[in-house]
Design a protein around this motif. Structure first.
Motif, mmCIF file in Angstrom:
data_model
loop_
_atom_site.group_PDB
_atom_site.id
_atom_site.type_symbol
_atom_site.label_atom_id
_atom_site.label_comp_id
_atom_site.label_asym_id
_atom_site.label_seq_id
_atom_site.Cartn_x
_atom_site.Cartn_y
_atom_site.Cartn_z
ATOM 1 N N ILE A 288 -67.796 77.338 66.969
ATOM 2 C CA ILE A 288 -67.989 78.653 67.581
ATOM 3 C C ILE A 288 -69.120 79.410 66.894
ATOM 4 C CG2 ILE A 288 -65.548 78.765 68.215
ATOM 5 C CD1 ILE A 288 -65.194 80.883 66.036
ATOM 6 N N ASP A 289 -69.655 80.388 67.569
ATOM 7 C CA ASP A 289 -70.697 81.250 67.020
ATOM 8 C C ASP A 289 -70.036 82.267 66.088
ATOM 9 O OD1 ASP A 289 -72.722 83.001 66.459
ATOM 10 O OD2 ASP A 289 -73.403 83.223 68.537
ATOM 11 N N GLN A 290 -70.211 82.076 64.778
ATOM 12 C CA GLN A 290 -69.553 82.919 63.784
ATOM 13 C C GLN A 290 -70.123 84.336 63.733
ATOM 14 O OE1 GLN A 290 -66.897 82.283 62.089
ATOM 15 N NE2 GLN A 290 -66.635 80.065 62.137
ATOM 16 N N ILE A 295 -61.182 86.550 67.412
ATOM 17 C CA ILE A 295 -59.746 86.865 67.393
ATOM 18 C C ILE A 295 -58.963 85.558 67.445
ATOM 19 C CG2 ILE A 295 -57.858 88.082 68.543
ATOM 20 C CD1 ILE A 295 -60.015 89.791 69.945
ATOM 21 N N VAL A 296 -57.994 85.419 66.544
ATOM 22 C CA VAL A 296 -57.100 84.260 66.547
ATOM 23 C C VAL A 296 -55.729 84.708 67.038
ATOM 24 C CG1 VAL A 296 -55.882 82.567 65.119
ATOM 25 C CG2 VAL A 296 -58.291 83.048 64.698
ATOM 26 N N LEU A 297 -55.199 83.998 68.038
ATOM 27 C CA LEU A 297 -53.850 84.243 68.536
ATOM 28 C C LEU A 297 -52.961 83.090 68.081
ATOM 29 C CD1 LEU A 297 -54.663 85.272 72.243
ATOM 30 C CD2 LEU A 297 -54.612 86.715 70.194
ATOM 31 N N ASP A 298 -51.990 83.389 67.239
ATOM 32 C CA ASP A 298 -51.091 82.358 66.711
ATOM 33 C C ASP A 298 -49.703 82.984 66.628
ATOM 34 O OD1 ASP A 298 -50.017 80.093 65.632
ATOM 35 O OD2 ASP A 298 -51.196 80.119 63.786
ATOM 36 N N HIS A 299 -48.787 82.483 67.430
ATOM 37 C CA HIS A 299 -47.487 83.135 67.590
ATOM 38 C C HIS A 299 -46.747 83.335 66.271
ATOM 39 C CE1 HIS A 299 -43.715 84.342 69.355
ATOM 40 N NE2 HIS A 299 -43.083 83.292 68.835
ATOM 41 N N SER A 307 -56.880 81.831 58.611
ATOM 42 C CA SER A 307 -57.760 82.655 59.438
ATOM 43 C C SER A 307 -58.895 83.238 58.605
ATOM 44 C CB SER A 307 -56.967 83.780 60.114
ATOM 45 O OG SER A 307 -56.258 83.288 61.225
ATOM 46 N N ALA A 308 -58.562 83.666 57.391
ATOM 47 C CA ALA A 308 -59.602 84.207 56.513
ATOM 48 C C ALA A 308 -60.617 83.127 56.149
ATOM 49 C CB ALA A 308 -58.965 84.795 55.257
ATOM 50 N N GLU A 309 -60.117 81.922 55.865
ATOM 51 C CA GLU A 309 -61.007 80.820 55.486
ATOM 52 C C GLU A 309 -61.878 80.356 56.649
ATOM 53 O OE1 GLU A 309 -58.217 77.993 54.062
ATOM 54 O OE2 GLU A 309 -57.779 79.097 52.203
ATOM 55 N N SER A 310 -61.387 80.528 57.877
ATOM 56 C CA SER A 310 -62.154 80.086 59.049
ATOM 57 C C SER A 310 -63.180 81.129 59.502
ATOM 58 C CB SER A 310 -61.209 79.780 60.207
ATOM 59 O OG SER A 310 -60.661 80.977 60.739
ATOM 60 N N GLY A 311 -63.140 82.317 58.894
ATOM 61 C CA GLY A 311 -64.094 83.363 59.259
ATOM 62 C C GLY A 311 -63.641 84.237 60.410
ATOM 63 N N GLY A 346 -59.201 89.094 52.661
ATOM 64 C CA GLY A 346 -60.654 88.955 52.679
ATOM 65 C C GLY A 346 -61.241 89.906 53.717
ATOM 66 N N ASN A 347 -61.990 89.377 54.652
ATOM 67 C CA ASN A 347 -62.550 90.191 55.728
ATOM 68 C C ASN A 347 -61.750 90.084 57.023
ATOM 69 O OD1 ASN A 347 -64.808 91.151 54.234
ATOM 70 N ND2 ASN A 347 -65.798 89.150 54.490
ATOM 71 N N THR A 348 -60.589 89.455 56.951
ATOM 72 C CA THR A 348 -59.781 89.212 58.150
ATOM 73 C C THR A 348 -58.640 90.209 58.245
ATOM 74 O OG1 THR A 348 -60.287 86.850 58.033
ATOM 75 C CG2 THR A 348 -58.433 87.501 59.411
ATOM 76 N N HIS A 349 -58.551 90.873 59.381
ATOM 77 C CA HIS A 349 -57.450 91.786 59.665
ATOM 78 C C HIS A 349 -56.299 90.989 60.276
ATOM 79 C CE1 HIS A 349 -60.157 95.277 59.128
ATOM 80 N NE2 HIS A 349 -61.059 94.533 59.764
ATOM 81 N N ILE A 350 -55.103 91.166 59.731
ATOM 82 C CA ILE A 350 -53.906 90.471 60.230
ATOM 83 C C ILE A 350 -52.952 91.519 60.784
ATOM 84 C CG2 ILE A 350 -51.984 88.946 59.672
ATOM 85 C CD1 ILE A 350 -54.584 87.552 59.090
#
Length: 387
Positions: A288-290, A295-299, A307-311, A346-350
């Motif tokens: 994907i274009d980083q 947005i990651v959807l994971d139930h 998610s943080a490690e994947s950007g 990190g830079n990821t909002h959960i």
């Protein structure tokens, strides 16, 4: 699940169910010995106890109104089971202290014992009524986050809903109300994060609930992922039904819309249902274009660091119900890194939602059902506005 796993799981669940109800029956014995209505009360007790497992079995085999009634009655009993057990245990623990304070053995007096049983049932009924009122009054939970990546128009409004559990208990009227609430927020995009269905697809199809999804107004569309409950039934039929009614279901796939990436993961339950492991997040995001907001959807909110490690910029999850009924929230807090609410890694909002609907009884205590409205503003837009 495979057949041996299902058999083991059901054996454990039914054994626990039987033991808890035998405990409650034993504690309720003083009332069952009443000369005039004791036998009748015993019959009612066991009818209610058997309603849920019998109703679910008949619902799967026959369908119809009688199984529906049994499931509704039995689901409320699940809440009674929890709080009757807690109150009776409290009575057993505190009775020696009460005996010492009042200088009377309260268990030796049948009338006193009956009065205490009545008080326990009344207290339980009061708690459950409060939980029901809470469960049918969802809130709009507003969350604002900032992104270093551009978002459409400088601001993106996301309506996120998890764990509706459409079916026998939560039906068309509740879904219609949900859609009205979503539309009132004027979302750019709507995201359903699993457990849209409860178990069987039949009540949803027969109730023509799919038409309600078509009423959702969202500039960039409606997207969803599966939850574990979608795999308790014919998951493929559920996916096709949702897509037929305008919901884009992402099964270990990525959608690009309005300059954002939406990564939709199969639920972890798919590993058992499909007999193969779902894709890792790194596999899904490698091409994907980083530079785009992702947005990651994971139930189920496990391994949030992935998610943080994947950007990824934002991960949305549900599943936990935050225990649904106190004190079960202490269990979900122990199991999940985030049982409910917001965390930044990190830079990821959960964000983990406690969900909109309920599993089993329409009862919630300790948290309110919600629609989460997440307003994303990119920092570049904010700086421009301030300038």
């Amino acid at each position: 699940m495979k057949i041996p796993q299902i058999a083991i799981f059901l054996s454990i669940v039914l054994s626990v169910y039987a033991l808890v109800n035998l405990f409650i029956f034993y504690q309720t014995r003083p009332v069952f010995s009443l000369a005039s209505i004791g036998t009748w009360l015993k019959f009612v007790f066991w009818f209610i106890v058997l309603s849920y497992p019998l109703g679910r079995t008949l619902e799967a085999i026959l369908g119809g109104q009688i199984p529906t009634l049994l499931v509704k009655v039995g689901s409320i009993w699940l809440a009674f089971m929890l709080y009757l057990t807690l109150f009776f245990l409290l009575f057993q623990i505190t009775s020696p202290l009460i005996n010492w304070l009042v200088k009377i053995d309260i268990k030796s007096s049948l009338e006193t014992h009956r009065m205490i049983v009545g008080m326990v049932y009344f207290a339980t009924l009061t708690v459950i009524l409060a939980g029901y009122i809470n469960a049918v009054n969802p809130k709009i939970n507003q969350l604002k986050i900032e992104s270093s990546k551009p978002v459409p128009g400088g601001g993106l409004t996301i309506a996120m809903v998890s764990d509706i559990h459409l079916g026998t208990i939560i039906g068309k009227n509740e879904l219609s109300s949900l859609v009205d609430k979503i539309n009132s927020q004027k979302p750019d995009i709507v995201l359903f994060v699993g457990d849209i269905f409860d178990e069987d697809i039949a009540p949803v199809v027969n109730g023509q609930m799919g038409e309600q999804f078509e009423r959702i107004n969202a500039k960039y569309g409606v997207f969803a992922v599966t939850g574990n409950h979608e795999f308790f039934s014919n998951h493929q039929a559920i996916i096709e039904y949702l897509q037929k009614h305008g919901v884009n279901v992402l099964n270990d796939t990525v959608a690009e819309v309005a300059n954002i990436n939406i990564v939709g993961r199969y639920d972890r339950q798919s590993n058992f249902a499909l007999g193969q492991s779902r894709k890792t997040l790194s596999e899904l995001t490698k091409d994907i274009d980083q530079s785009k907001f992702t947005i990651v959807l994971d139930h189920q909110p496990f391994n949030l660091n992935e998610s943080a490690e994947s950007g990824a910029d934002l991960q949305l999850s549900g599943h936990t119900h935050h225990g649904q009924m106190w004190p079960l929230n202490y269990i979900t807090r122990a199991v999940y890194e985030v049982s409910m609410g917001y965390k930044k890694i990190g830079n990821t909002h959960i964000y983990v939602s406690p969900g909109y609907g309920t599993w089993g009884p329409r009862v919630r205590l300790g948290n309110r059902p919600e629609i989460a409205v997440i307003r994303v503003k990119d920092k570049g837009s904010r700086i421009k506005d301030q300038g």
